[in-house]
Design an enzyme around this catalytic site. Sequence first.
Site, PDB file in Angstrom:
ATOM      1  N   MET A 162       0.837  -1.198   0.000  1.00 46.79           N
ATOM      2  CA  MET A 162       0.000   0.000   0.000  1.00 46.79           C
ATOM      3  C   MET A 162       0.876   1.254   0.000  1.00 46.79           C
ATOM      4  O   MET A 162       0.399   2.352   0.302  1.00 46.79           O
ATOM      5  CB  MET A 162      -0.945   0.002   1.204  1.00 46.79           C
ATOM      6  CG  MET A 162      -1.907  -1.192   1.171  1.00 46.79           C
ATOM      7  SD  MET A 162      -3.429  -0.921   2.085  1.00 46.79           S
ATOM      8  CE  MET A 162      -2.793  -0.655   3.737  1.00 46.79           C
ATOM      9  N   GLY A 163       2.158   1.094  -0.319  1.00 46.91           N
ATOM     10  CA  GLY A 163       3.038   2.261  -0.406  1.00 46.91           C
ATOM     11  C   GLY A 163       3.499   2.749   0.953  1.00 46.91           C
ATOM     12  O   GLY A 163       3.448   2.003   1.932  1.00 46.91           O
ATOM     13  N   LEU A 207       6.604   3.306   1.605  1.00 43.01           N
ATOM     14  CA  LEU A 207       7.551   2.190   1.719  1.00 43.01           C
ATOM     15  C   LEU A 207       8.606   2.449   2.793  1.00 43.01           C
ATOM     16  O   LEU A 207       9.088   3.557   2.972  1.00 43.01           O
ATOM     17  CB  LEU A 207       8.239   1.963   0.369  1.00 43.01           C
ATOM     18  CG  LEU A 207       7.291   1.623  -0.786  1.00 43.01           C
ATOM     19  CD1 LEU A 207       8.107   1.363  -2.063  1.00 43.01           C
ATOM     20  CD2 LEU A 207       6.418   0.415  -0.470  1.00 43.01           C
ATOM     21  N   HIS A 224       9.257  -3.244   3.560  1.00 43.50           N
ATOM     22  CA  HIS A 224       8.868  -3.453   2.162  1.00 43.50           C
ATOM     23  C   HIS A 224      10.100  -3.727   1.290  1.00 43.50           C
ATOM     24  O   HIS A 224      10.074  -4.590   0.408  1.00 43.50           O
ATOM     25  CB  HIS A 224       8.187  -2.198   1.600  1.00 43.50           C
ATOM     26  CG  HIS A 224       6.911  -1.807   2.275  1.00 43.50           C
ATOM     27  ND1 HIS A 224       6.796  -0.659   3.022  1.00 43.50           N
ATOM     28  CD2 HIS A 224       5.692  -2.391   2.302  1.00 43.50           C
ATOM     29  CE1 HIS A 224       5.560  -0.543   3.480  1.00 43.50           C
ATOM     30  NE2 HIS A 224       4.861  -1.585   3.062  1.00 43.50           N
ATOM     31  N   GLN A 271     -10.249  -2.949   2.181  1.00 47.25           N
ATOM     32  CA  GLN A 271      -9.760  -3.559   3.405  1.00 47.25           C
ATOM     33  C   GLN A 271      -9.785  -2.596   4.595  1.00 47.25           C
ATOM     34  O   GLN A 271      -9.249  -2.903   5.648  1.00 47.25           O
ATOM     35  CB  GLN A 271      -8.366  -4.166   3.204  1.00 47.25           C
ATOM     36  CG  GLN A 271      -7.254  -3.171   3.003  1.00 47.25           C
ATOM     37  CD  GLN A 271      -5.978  -3.870   2.554  1.00 47.25           C
ATOM     38  OE1 GLN A 271      -5.902  -4.433   1.461  1.00 47.25           O
ATOM     39  NE2 GLN A 271      -4.974  -3.875   3.407  1.00 47.25           N
ATOM     40  N   ASP A 326       2.586  -9.348   8.823  1.00 48.21           N
ATOM     41  CA  ASP A 326       1.133  -9.560   8.752  1.00 48.21           C
ATOM     42  C   ASP A 326       0.911 -11.066   8.585  1.00 48.21           C
ATOM     43  O   ASP A 326       0.561 -11.543   7.513  1.00 48.21           O
ATOM     44  CB  ASP A 326       0.562  -8.767   7.573  1.00 48.21           C
ATOM     45  CG  ASP A 326       0.840  -7.281   7.715  1.00 48.21           C
ATOM     46  OD1 ASP A 326       0.056  -6.597   8.380  1.00 48.21           O
ATOM     47  OD2 ASP A 326       1.870  -6.798   7.188  1.00 48.21           O
TER      48      ASP A 326
HETATM   49  P1  AMP Z   1       1.483  -2.884   3.462  1.00 44.86           P
HETATM   50  O1  AMP Z   1       2.015  -1.826   2.563  1.00 44.86           O
HETATM   51  O2  AMP Z   1       1.449  -2.489   4.905  1.00 44.86           O
HETATM   52  O3  AMP Z   1       0.191  -3.488   2.957  1.00 44.86           O
HETATM   53  O4  AMP Z   1       2.550  -4.049   3.409  1.00 44.86           O
HETATM   54  C1  AMP Z   1       2.952  -4.615   2.173  1.00 44.86           C
HETATM   55  C2  AMP Z   1       3.753  -5.845   2.448  1.00 44.86           C
HETATM   56  O5  AMP Z   1       4.899  -5.516   3.222  1.00 44.86           O
HETATM   57  C3  AMP Z   1       2.962  -6.895   3.248  1.00 44.86           C
HETATM   58  O6  AMP Z   1       3.254  -8.183   2.730  1.00 44.86           O
HETATM   59  C4  AMP Z   1       3.522  -6.720   4.629  1.00 44.86           C
HETATM   60  O7  AMP Z   1       3.443  -7.899   5.413  1.00 44.86           O
HETATM   61  C5  AMP Z   1       4.956  -6.362   4.335  1.00 44.86           C
HETATM   62  N1  AMP Z   1       5.561  -5.694   5.489  1.00 44.86           N
HETATM   63  C6  AMP Z   1       5.083  -4.611   6.144  1.00 44.86           C
HETATM   64  N2  AMP Z   1       5.865  -4.316   7.195  1.00 44.86           N
HETATM   65  C7  AMP Z   1       6.864  -5.234   7.217  1.00 44.86           C
HETATM   66  C8  AMP Z   1       7.987  -5.476   8.075  1.00 44.86           C
HETATM   67  N3  AMP Z   1       8.240  -4.707   9.136  1.00 44.86           N
HETATM   68  N4  AMP Z   1       8.803  -6.519   7.788  1.00 44.86           N
HETATM   69  C9  AMP Z   1       8.531  -7.312   6.718  1.00 44.86           C
HETATM   70  N5  AMP Z   1       7.504  -7.141   5.874  1.00 44.86           N
HETATM   71  C10 AMP Z   1       6.673  -6.122   6.116  1.00 44.86           C
END
Ligand code: AMP
Length: 284
Positions: free
Chosen positions: A32-33, A35, A39, A63, A152
């Site tokens: 979802m950016g 970053l 990410h 969501q 997650d």
């Molecule tokens: P999001 O942008 O929050 O939807 O996250 C996108 C992806 O990045 C998802 O697969 C998350 O599980 C992963 N992600 C977010 N935070 C972390 C983190 N601290 N360590 C590893 N992966 C992450």
Amino acid sequence: MKPDTVRTRADLKQIVDEWRRSRLTVAMVPTMGALHAGHLALVRAASEAADRVVVTLFVNPKQFGPAEDFGSYPRTEDSDRALLAELGVDVLFAPSAAEMYPDSFATSVSVGGPAEGLETAFRPHFFSGVATVVAKLLIAGMPDRAFFGEKDYQQLLVVRRMAADLGLPTEIVGCPTVREPDGLALSSRNAYLDARERAAAPALHRGMAEAAERIRSGEPPEPAIADALAAIRGAGFVVDYLEIRNADTLAPVADWRKDPLRMLAAARLGRTRLIDNIPVPNPA
Ligand code: AMP
């Protein structure tokens, strides 16, 4: 200049089809950016695993609940693109909401199994929103592999279940959680924390890690979890859940000495809701 920014599924398909004709493998990293290093760890893993990498950026309205932070969620596409350029990402797929969900859109993917309980008890809309958008993204790009963070953990298992159940040809790969030096899991939502909350936030991971260590050394889970709850609440959190589940299925634990175990939590600090999870080693 890389990455190419692509806004429609048709354009994405054209690019991926061309890669396929050249027999190149493709990895996708849905985000979802906003970053951060968590990410970027997924992007690096994707780059090592495939010839071409597509990062998707879509703040998925499906969501978020009506009282949640869809409107205020950080949107930083230009700086995200600059970070992805440094890592040599090939395509940034950043569709509009109308591209993903035209007015006539009427379908949702609902998942049971690992989606039951935990997050679903507090965000009932959440996993069908995630499963619907991830299914669309995987169908649009048909990657060989897609990378998701263990941060997650329930989402990772839900996506893996959905991809297997729908027969999607993509392997779902999980990557370890990236943390701050004080243990706080990186999250785009950490930006919501003020200085006092940021100082208190590592108590969530610390409480969980201490409980996991007591269980590993042979104590039963109940008192360890009760003390973790007290410590996390003492730091100012309102805890939505703190539970140990079967790490493979997220079903309730049948035998905590033998089942693979995962401790999962969600807790609110002021207006910020944080989630975290860690493996719990079985007692030696
Ligand atoms: P999001 O942008 O929050 O939807 O996250 C996108 C992806 O990045 C998802 O697969 C998350 O599980 C992963 N992600 C977010 N935070 C972390 C983190 N601290 N360590 C590893 N992966 C992450």
